[in-house]
Design a protein around this motif. Structure first.
Motif, short mmCIF file in Angstrom:
data_model
loop_
_atom_site.label_atom_id
_atom_site.label_comp_id
_atom_site.label_asym_id
_atom_site.label_seq_id
_atom_site.Cartn_x
_atom_site.Cartn_y
_atom_site.Cartn_z
N THR A 1 0.84 -1.20 0.00
CA THR A 1 0.00 0.00 0.00
C THR A 1 0.87 1.25 0.00
O THR A 1 0.67 2.16 -0.81
CB THR A 1 -0.93 0.01 1.23
OG1 THR A 1 -1.72 -1.18 1.22
CG2 THR A 1 -1.84 1.22 1.23
N VAL A 2 1.84 1.29 0.90
CA VAL A 2 2.74 2.45 0.99
C VAL A 2 3.54 2.59 -0.30
O VAL A 2 3.67 3.69 -0.85
CB VAL A 2 3.68 2.34 2.21
CG1 VAL A 2 4.78 3.39 2.16
CG2 VAL A 2 2.90 2.48 3.49
N LEU A 3 4.07 1.48 -0.80
CA LEU A 3 4.88 1.55 -2.03
C LEU A 3 4.06 2.00 -3.22
O LEU A 3 4.54 2.77 -4.06
CB LEU A 3 5.53 0.19 -2.31
CG LEU A 3 6.61 -0.25 -1.32
CD1 LEU A 3 7.16 -1.61 -1.72
CD2 LEU A 3 7.72 0.78 -1.23
N SER A 4 2.82 1.54 -3.30
CA SER A 4 1.96 1.94 -4.41
C SER A 4 1.64 3.44 -4.34
O SER A 4 1.72 4.15 -5.35
CB SER A 4 0.66 1.13 -4.38
OG SER A 4 -0.20 1.54 -5.41
N GLN A 5 1.30 3.92 -3.15
CA GLN A 5 1.02 5.35 -2.99
C GLN A 5 2.28 6.18 -3.23
O GLN A 5 2.22 7.26 -3.83
CB GLN A 5 0.45 5.62 -1.60
CG GLN A 5 -0.94 5.06 -1.40
CD GLN A 5 -1.42 5.21 0.03
OE1 GLN A 5 -0.67 5.50 0.94
NE2 GLN A 5 -2.72 5.00 0.22
N TYR A 6 3.43 5.67 -2.78
CA TYR A 6 4.70 6.35 -2.99
C TYR A 6 5.00 6.45 -4.49
O TYR A 6 5.35 7.52 -4.99
CB TYR A 6 5.81 5.58 -2.28
CG TYR A 6 7.19 6.18 -2.42
CD1 TYR A 6 7.66 7.11 -1.50
CD2 TYR A 6 8.03 5.80 -3.46
CE1 TYR A 6 8.93 7.64 -1.62
CE2 TYR A 6 9.30 6.34 -3.59
CZ TYR A 6 9.74 7.25 -2.67
OH TYR A 6 11.00 7.80 -2.79
N ALA A 7 4.81 5.34 -5.20
CA ALA A 7 5.08 5.33 -6.65
C ALA A 7 4.13 6.28 -7.38
O ALA A 7 4.56 7.02 -8.27
CB ALA A 7 4.94 3.91 -7.20
#
Length: 142
Positions: free
Chosen positions: A71-77
């Motif tokens: 979730t964090v990585l997707s939002q970060y990307a």
């Protein structure tokens, strides 16, 4: 419609367009800040976890947990992609342009003098000292 009504409606249209553009620019700026804050928050969280780690194995565990948080990585990307394609490209100034401008400002437009004045003010001194001991040179320029 009279000439004055026509001019008036044209003026109102231009005022509306300017207001919409200002709102759009404001909203764009707010989105830029929100996205940048998210990215910085992810970085700050990682730094905080790394600083409080107890050893090499702990660092690896923190990184694996971070990489596993989809979730964090997707939002970060998404945030980074939007910043890179919609915000950073609007200002075509490159890092080289920025460095050149800052350097020019510093050496040619009084930037150095501003730094020296600020340093003098922080040292509560009116005039520079005639000599400065090597021992104290990092504390104050004057």
């Amino acid at each position: 419609m009279t000439d004055s009504e026509s001019v008036s409606s044209g003026t109102n249209f231009l005022e509306r367009r300017a207001r919409e553009r200002w709102l759009s620019e404001t909203e764009c700026h707010e989105e830029h800040l929100r996205l940048a804050d998210y990215v910085k928050g992810v970085h700050a969280d990682l730094r905080k976890k790394f600083k409080s780690s107890s050893g090499e194995g702990d660092l690896e565990r923190i990184w694996i947990e971070h990489c596993g948080n989809k979730t964090v990585l997707s939002q970060y990307a998404d945030a980074m992609h939007t910043l890179a394609t919609e915000h950073w490209t609007k200002n075509q100034e490159t890092r080289i342009d920025w460095c050149r401008e800052v350097t020019h400002e510093y050496f040619m437009k009084g930037g150095l003098q501003k730094v020296l004045d600020k340093e003098r003010e922080s040292c509560n001194m009116k005039k520079p000292k005639k000599s400065c001991s090597f021992k104290n040179r990092n504390k104050c320029l004057f």
